[in-house]
Structure formats: C-alpha cells, structure tokens
Design an enzyme around this catalytic site. Sequence first.
Site, short mmCIF file in Angstrom:
data_model
loop_
_atom_site.label_atom_id
_atom_site.label_comp_id
_atom_site.label_asym_id
_atom_site.label_seq_id
_atom_site.Cartn_x
_atom_site.Cartn_y
_atom_site.Cartn_z
N ASP A 103 0.84 -1.20 0.00
CA ASP A 103 0.00 0.00 0.00
C ASP A 103 0.87 1.25 0.00
O ASP A 103 0.93 2.01 0.98
CB ASP A 103 -0.93 -0.03 1.21
N LYS A 140 -11.11 -6.13 -6.82
CA LYS A 140 -12.53 -6.09 -6.43
C LYS A 140 -13.41 -5.83 -7.65
O LYS A 140 -14.23 -4.90 -7.67
CB LYS A 140 -12.77 -5.03 -5.35
N GLN A 163 -9.55 0.49 10.24
CA GLN A 163 -10.24 -0.78 10.27
C GLN A 163 -11.14 -0.86 11.50
O GLN A 163 -10.78 -0.41 12.58
CB GLN A 163 -9.23 -1.94 10.30
#
Length: 235
Positions: free
Chosen positions: A12, A63, A186
């Site tokens: 990331d 995704k 998260q």
Amino acid sequence: MDARERLIVGLDVPTIGEAERLVSTLGDDILFYKIGYQLVFAGGLEFARDLAASGKKIFLDMKLLDIDNTVASGVENIAKMGMSMLTLHAYPKAMRAAVEAAAGSGLCLLGVTVLTSMDAEDLAEAGYNQDPHSLVLSRAGQARAAGMGGIVCSAAEAAEVREVVGPDMAIVTPGIRPTGSDKGDQKRVMTPFDALKAGSTHLVVGRPIVKAPDPKQAARAVLNEMVGALWPANR
C-alpha cells in the site's frame, strides 16, 4: 502451508520505486504480496507481472464488479499474467462468469463479502438492511455455489464462514493488526495469532509492516506470531 505462504504483505504505497525498495528490504522473508488500486494505477500491473516472474506470489486486489462479459474478459487477461489470487465482489452472476473465465489457469478467485472497514451503520447508510455478519455469511454461501476459490472476510467471521464454505476454500483476512498495533481505519480487526486460530488461511498485513520503522523486523514479528498459532502443540 507454513506461515510464509500464508502472510500476504499489502504493498500500500504510492509509487513503484517505494514498492521495489520494500520488496528488496523484505527479501526472502516474504513470498506473497497484495497489489491494489493505489499501486496498479501507478504502473503496478507491469510490476506485478515482474514480481510473479521472479517467483513471488501476487494477490491482485481489484474487487472487480461489472456485467458478466466484462468481468470474464478481465479475468481471462489477468489469468495470463501469472497472478495467484484475484478479488471480485461477491455477486453471483459476476462470480460465475469469473470462474468460467479462470478455469484451468490456477488463478484463485476470491469473493469480497463485506469490507473490514465497514460496520452496521455503514451498511445501513449504503442501503443494506443486513448486519455485516449476516451479509458475510450469505455472500460466502453464494461464492461457494459459484465455484470460487476463496472468500475475503474479517477474522471475526472466519469460523462461521468455514462452516458455510466447507474445508477447501481459502479464507483471506485483511484488517490484521499485530498485538499492540493501532487499528487505523479498520473496524473489525484481529491479531495474526487469533485470526489463524479462528480459521483464516491467509492474512493480509499492510501498514503495520509497510509503515514500520523496520519493515523486515515487523514482518518477522508477524510471522513469529503466526507460527505460534500454526505450531501443532497450539492446535
């Protein structure tokens, strides 16, 4: 599988240069990397292909979700790149099209159930009348019926997802936070040890390794925590 085959480090980072330096720093300790939108749109597809050619395993976190033919065409091309895993949203028609397109390629298709950054309030805002737990289990069952290779879900749902999908499907878990680390954005998180004990087969760890002062040391700490869960005496 040993811990090294189960830990997926999320690259990331915004540039290929940073990704290359991180991979070099982690060296042989890390076998598996996740590449998502941030790096893909900075030239990450070619980088992913090169990493795969060098012997690394690549989880391409795209995704995907579109009409059947578009999903199938995308999956066919991704399968030719030597990727190990690919995500798509767990919608039945898209999953069935992807499974057919990937047949015989060795590409493991993962159904994304509910993002680990989402809770019941987020789902309600998006128009869903199910809580995250129920929606995860529903989509896991649809993924199994479609012939998918695995599921992406939080470790909190892993044990019940396993009951739904059976013994053979992969359960890939993001939102992993080593003991003592910050949760960040998260909302449904778990430690590496607890996630494996709950039934996850692969753990995705990004910022706790990538942003650590010493990424190699951070990665080894995660691996050691995973070994503790996988050691036969702890089963």
